[in-house]
Scaffold this active site. Structure first.
Site, PDB file in Angstrom:
ATOM      1  N   CYS A 235     -11.380   2.877   0.802  1.00 44.44           N
ATOM      2  CA  CYS A 235      -9.927   3.153   0.901  1.00 44.44           C
ATOM      3  C   CYS A 235      -9.472   2.472   2.181  1.00 44.44           C
ATOM      4  CB  CYS A 235      -9.683   4.658   0.976  1.00 44.44           C
ATOM      5  SG  CYS A 235      -7.983   5.114   1.425  1.00 44.44           S
ATOM      6  N   THR A 236      -8.380   1.741   2.112  1.00 43.02           N
ATOM      7  CA  THR A 236      -7.978   0.981   3.299  1.00 43.02           C
ATOM      8  C   THR A 236      -7.554   1.902   4.460  1.00 43.02           C
ATOM      9  OG1 THR A 236      -5.831   0.616   2.229  1.00 43.02           O
ATOM     10  CG2 THR A 236      -7.409  -1.193   2.159  1.00 43.02           C
ATOM     11  N   HIS A 237      -7.141   3.135   4.135  1.00 42.26           N
ATOM     12  CA  HIS A 237      -6.832   4.076   5.222  1.00 42.26           C
ATOM     13  C   HIS A 237      -8.084   4.397   6.045  1.00 42.26           C
ATOM     14  CE1 HIS A 237      -2.996   4.795   3.225  1.00 42.26           C
ATOM     15  NE2 HIS A 237      -2.630   5.584   4.215  1.00 42.26           N
TER      16      HIS A 237
ATOM     17  N   GLY B 111      -3.937   8.725  -4.137  1.00 40.31           N
ATOM     18  CA  GLY B 111      -5.296   9.156  -4.485  1.00 40.31           C
ATOM     19  C   GLY B 111      -5.458  10.048  -5.695  1.00 40.31           C
TER      20      GLY B 111
ATOM     21  N   ASP C 236       0.868  -1.187   0.000  1.00 37.52           N
ATOM     22  CA  ASP C 236       0.000   0.000   0.000  1.00 37.52           C
ATOM     23  C   ASP C 236       0.906   1.239   0.000  1.00 37.52           C
ATOM     24  OD1 ASP C 236      -2.270   1.634   0.177  1.00 37.52           O
ATOM     25  OD2 ASP C 236      -2.332   1.569   2.359  1.00 37.52           O
ATOM     26  N   SER C 237       0.275   2.415   0.058  1.00 38.49           N
ATOM     27  CA  SER C 237       1.057   3.657   0.112  1.00 38.49           C
ATOM     28  C   SER C 237       1.462   4.011   1.537  1.00 38.49           C
ATOM     29  CB  SER C 237       0.223   4.800  -0.469  1.00 38.49           C
ATOM     30  OG  SER C 237      -0.960   4.969   0.299  1.00 38.49           O
TER      31      SER C 237
ATOM     32  N   CYS D 171      -4.839  -1.864  -1.339  1.00 32.35           N
ATOM     33  CA  CYS D 171      -5.121  -0.459  -1.622  1.00 32.35           C
ATOM     34  C   CYS D 171      -6.167  -0.410  -2.732  1.00 32.35           C
ATOM     35  CB  CYS D 171      -3.814   0.193  -2.083  1.00 32.35           C
ATOM     36  SG  CYS D 171      -4.027   1.857  -2.713  1.00 32.35           S
ATOM     37  N   ASN D 172      -7.267   0.244  -2.465  1.00 31.53           N
ATOM     38  CA  ASN D 172      -8.330   0.346  -3.473  1.00 31.53           C
ATOM     39  C   ASN D 172      -7.874   1.160  -4.684  1.00 31.53           C
ATOM     40  OD1 ASN D 172     -11.165  -0.494  -2.033  1.00 31.53           O
ATOM     41  ND2 ASN D 172      -9.689   0.299  -0.567  1.00 31.53           N
ATOM     42  N   THR D 173      -7.087   2.207  -4.415  1.00 30.15           N
ATOM     43  CA  THR D 173      -6.650   3.089  -5.499  1.00 30.15           C
ATOM     44  C   THR D 173      -5.724   2.342  -6.457  1.00 30.15           C
ATOM     45  OG1 THR D 173      -6.703   4.868  -3.856  1.00 30.15           O
ATOM     46  CG2 THR D 173      -5.651   5.357  -5.965  1.00 30.15           C
TER      47      THR D 173
HETATM   48  N1  DGL Z   1      -4.933   3.027   1.131  1.00 32.00           N
HETATM   49  C1  DGL Z   1      -5.165   3.457  -0.168  1.00 32.00           C
HETATM   50  C2  DGL Z   1      -6.488   3.068  -0.778  1.00 32.00           C
HETATM   51  O1  DGL Z   1      -7.060   2.097  -0.355  1.00 32.00           O
HETATM   52  C3  DGL Z   1      -4.387   4.574  -0.733  1.00 32.00           C
HETATM   53  C4  DGL Z   1      -4.710   5.942  -0.318  1.00 32.00           C
HETATM   54  C5  DGL Z   1      -3.748   6.938  -0.944  1.00 32.00           C
HETATM   55  O2  DGL Z   1      -2.545   6.679  -0.954  1.00 32.00           O
HETATM   56  O3  DGL Z   1      -4.245   7.959  -1.434  1.00 32.00           O
HETATM   57  O4  DGL Z   1      -6.967   3.683  -1.690  1.00 32.00           O
END
Ligand code: DGL
Length: 252
Positions: free
Chosen positions: A184-186, A45, A12-13, A76-78
């Site tokens: 978003c996993t965050h 994002g 992930d990021s 990470c969804n993105t």
């Molecule tokens: N955790 C991420 C997601 O699920 C990335 C968020 C990001 O880096 O902008 O989209």
């Protein structure tokens, strides 16, 4: 080269994907895991699709040389929305599991007013979201939150601050929503805040359990139960430690 008992790479990021790693470690503790946070490219994002795909390929290639993972979880969804197909094409000797907003379970549960929270890139590129948008039985609102992942990343232990920011974002939707999808996993870390802002009959969905289930189905069992967490920006290591502590001790 694929080795017996080789680890599963989770990427992930930043801290978001740790919530998937946690789910995996609980459900499948015998495997070994490498977690990689690409802070140098964070947040994903609003970056260009080309850039995110390039990062994914470069990072996986580099980590593959060192750790020879049997498979990769794009936690990470993105990154999934933008890059999962190209990653599958390039690393065709491995299983690749992506993460998508869990909108289908909300639709299947008959939720009428669904609020999807996700990054701009996920809303733009996610296949599952464009399929869901055609569903006429639900009224789906896509709320793209450009800075939220970074805000969570940098203030993960300051729920009061996050609460005031999030309340402002979602105020217009509070009384018009019966399901929230964390795309978003965050955003997993703000579930307690969302629970406190919405009434108790509003369901909150995320894709983590599904991702863990798919990964476990594809993975070869065995290992020593090792978890290695690495990043290309050591100064952000403290975020990862703090998030892991939340997952282990407070829950989300
Ligand atoms: N955790 C991420 C997601 O699920 C990335 C968020 C990001 O880096 O902008 O989209």
């Amino acid at each position: 080269m694929k080795r017996k008992n080789s680890p599963i790479l989770v990427i992930d990021s930043g801290v978001g994907g740790l919530s998937i790693l946690y789910e995996l470690a609980i459900k499948n503790p015998k495997n070994d895991y490498i977690y990689f946070a690409d802070y140098n490219a964070a947040p994903f994002g609003q970056k260009s699709a080309t850039y995110i795909r390039k990062r994914l390929i470069e990072n996986i290639r580099l980590l593959d040389k060192k750790y020879h993972p049997q498979g990769v979880v794009i936690a990470c969804n993105t990154a999934t929305a933008v890059g999962v197909s190209v990653v599958r094409r390039v690393f065709c000797d491995k299983f690749i599991v992506g993460t998508e907003p869990a909108i289908m379970p909300a639709i299947r549960a008959g939720k009428k007013n669904i609020l999807v929270l996700a990054t701009p890139n996920t809303i733009k590129h996610s296949k599952i979201l464009s399929i869901a948008a055609e569903d006429t039985s639900s009224n789906i609102t896509f709320l793209s939150l450009p800075n939220l992942a970074s805000l969570i990343e940098d203030n993960i232990d300051d729920l009061a601050l996050l609460r005031s920011i999030i309340r402002a974002y979602i105020a217009p939707y509070i009384h018009k929503t019966d399901a929230v999808v964390l795309g978003c996993t965050h955003y997993i870390y703000i579930r307690p805040i969302l629970k406190s802002l919405f009434t108790s009959d509003v369901s909150i969905y995320d894709g983590n359990a599904g991702v863990a289930q798919q990964t476990i189905k594809k993975a070869t069992r065995g290992g020593e139960g090792r978890i290695d967490v690495i990043t290309n920006m050591p100064s952000k290591g403290v975020n990862l430690v703090c998030a892991w502590d939340i997952l282990l001790n407070k829950g989300v």
